[in-house]
Design a protein around this motif. Sequence first.
Motif, PDB file in Angstrom:
ATOM      1  N   TRP A  21       0.838  -1.209   0.000  1.00  0.00           N
ATOM      2  CA  TRP A  21       0.000   0.000   0.000  1.00  0.00           C
ATOM      3  C   TRP A  21       0.868   1.253   0.000  1.00  0.00           C
ATOM      4  O   TRP A  21       0.600   2.190  -0.756  1.00  0.00           O
ATOM      5  N   ASP A  22       1.917   1.273   0.802  1.00  0.00           N
ATOM      6  CA  ASP A  22       2.831   2.420   0.789  1.00  0.00           C
ATOM      7  C   ASP A  22       3.616   2.469  -0.516  1.00  0.00           C
ATOM      8  O   ASP A  22       3.911   3.545  -1.031  1.00  0.00           O
ATOM      9  N   TYR A  23       3.945   1.311  -1.058  1.00  0.00           N
ATOM     10  CA  TYR A  23       4.630   1.256  -2.345  1.00  0.00           C
ATOM     11  C   TYR A  23       3.761   1.897  -3.429  1.00  0.00           C
ATOM     12  O   TYR A  23       4.249   2.712  -4.226  1.00  0.00           O
ATOM     13  N   LEU A  24       2.470   1.562  -3.449  1.00  0.00           N
ATOM     14  CA  LEU A  24       1.566   2.151  -4.447  1.00  0.00           C
ATOM     15  C   LEU A  24       1.446   3.662  -4.268  1.00  0.00           C
ATOM     16  O   LEU A  24       1.419   4.413  -5.251  1.00  0.00           O
ATOM     17  N   ARG A  25       1.366   4.117  -3.019  1.00  0.00           N
ATOM     18  CA  ARG A  25       1.312   5.558  -2.760  1.00  0.00           C
ATOM     19  C   ARG A  25       2.572   6.250  -3.279  1.00  0.00           C
ATOM     20  O   ARG A  25       2.502   7.300  -3.910  1.00  0.00           O
ATOM     21  N   THR A  26       3.710   5.635  -3.013  1.00  0.00           N
ATOM     22  CA  THR A  26       4.985   6.199  -3.473  1.00  0.00           C
ATOM     23  C   THR A  26       5.023   6.284  -4.988  1.00  0.00           C
ATOM     24  O   THR A  26       5.419   7.315  -5.555  1.00  0.00           O
ATOM     25  N   MET A  27       4.608   5.232  -5.672  1.00  0.00           N
ATOM     26  CA  MET A  27       4.617   5.232  -7.138  1.00  0.00           C
ATOM     27  C   MET A  27       3.671   6.298  -7.693  1.00  0.00           C
ATOM     28  O   MET A  27       4.008   7.004  -8.650  1.00  0.00           O
ATOM     29  N   ALA A  28       2.483   6.427  -7.079  1.00  0.00           N
ATOM     30  CA  ALA A  28       1.523   7.442  -7.537  1.00  0.00           C
ATOM     31  C   ALA A  28       2.084   8.843  -7.332  1.00  0.00           C
ATOM     32  O   ALA A  28       1.923   9.727  -8.186  1.00  0.00           O
ATOM     33  N   ALA A  31       4.709   9.649  -9.880  1.00  0.00           N
ATOM     34  CA  ALA A  31       4.097   9.894 -11.189  1.00  0.00           C
ATOM     35  C   ALA A  31       3.276  11.183 -11.203  1.00  0.00           C
ATOM     36  O   ALA A  31       2.747  11.564 -12.245  1.00  0.00           O
ATOM     37  N   GLY A  32       3.148  11.842 -10.055  1.00  0.00           N
ATOM     38  CA  GLY A  32       2.350  13.060  -9.977  1.00  0.00           C
ATOM     39  C   GLY A  32       0.858  12.786 -10.057  1.00  0.00           C
ATOM     40  O   GLY A  32       0.082  13.650 -10.446  1.00  0.00           O
ATOM     41  N   GLU A  33       0.447  11.586  -9.691  1.00  0.00           N
ATOM     42  CA  GLU A  33      -0.956  11.176  -9.811  1.00  0.00           C
ATOM     43  C   GLU A  33      -1.635  10.926  -8.470  1.00  0.00           C
ATOM     44  O   GLU A  33      -2.752  10.437  -8.432  1.00  0.00           O
ATOM     45  N   TYR A  34      -0.949  11.227  -7.384  1.00  0.00           N
ATOM     46  CA  TYR A  34      -1.523  10.945  -6.070  1.00  0.00           C
ATOM     47  C   TYR A  34      -2.469  12.061  -5.651  1.00  0.00           C
ATOM     48  O   TYR A  34      -2.104  13.227  -5.624  1.00  0.00           O
ATOM     49  N   ASP A  35      -3.712  11.682  -5.352  1.00  0.00           N
ATOM     50  CA  ASP A  35      -4.710  12.620  -4.845  1.00  0.00           C
ATOM     51  C   ASP A  35      -5.703  11.836  -3.996  1.00  0.00           C
ATOM     52  O   ASP A  35      -5.501  10.647  -3.731  1.00  0.00           O
ATOM     53  N   GLU A  36      -6.773  12.469  -3.569  1.00  0.00           N
ATOM     54  CA  GLU A  36      -7.750  11.792  -2.726  1.00  0.00           C
ATOM     55  C   GLU A  36      -8.384  10.598  -3.440  1.00  0.00           C
ATOM     56  O   GLU A  36      -8.629   9.558  -2.827  1.00  0.00           O
ATOM     57  N   GLY A  37      -8.638  10.730  -4.720  1.00  0.00           N
ATOM     58  CA  GLY A  37      -9.205   9.620  -5.487  1.00  0.00           C
ATOM     59  C   GLY A  37      -8.272   8.417  -5.514  1.00  0.00           C
ATOM     60  O   GLY A  37      -8.719   7.272  -5.383  1.00  0.00           O
ATOM     61  N   THR A  38      -6.979   8.692  -5.665  1.00  0.00           N
ATOM     62  CA  THR A  38      -5.992   7.611  -5.646  1.00  0.00           C
ATOM     63  C   THR A  38      -5.952   6.951  -4.280  1.00  0.00           C
ATOM     64  O   THR A  38      -5.921   5.720  -4.165  1.00  0.00           O
TER      65      THR A  38
END
Length: 97
Positions: A21-28, A31-38
């Motif tokens: 889960w933290d890995y996915l957050r880091t990748m997002a 990529a500049g794609e991390y937000d509340e929806g992510t």
Amino acid sequence: RGGPKGEGRVQDTHYLGDAQWDYLRTMAKLAGEYDEGTENFIATNKAIYNHSGSERKGLPPGVSDQYRMTCYQRDEANRSFKILASEVSKADTEAVR
């Protein structure tokens, strides 16, 4: 806890366990794609993953893998889910306890 066995070993990503889960957050974020929806998407995945794991871990070895047939309806706004159908028998899971 999970985690890759060696630095940069993509073939070990299936060992991430709870670290995924933290890995996915880091990748997002990279990529500049991390937000509340992510975050809602990741948190909902985690909730479903944990539920599926609890069904699987409650079964004794050798019984049917019916937990794989559980169908979920995602509720990303609430970072949750609803079970639409489950083939896991209470008798199977209670036999372990």
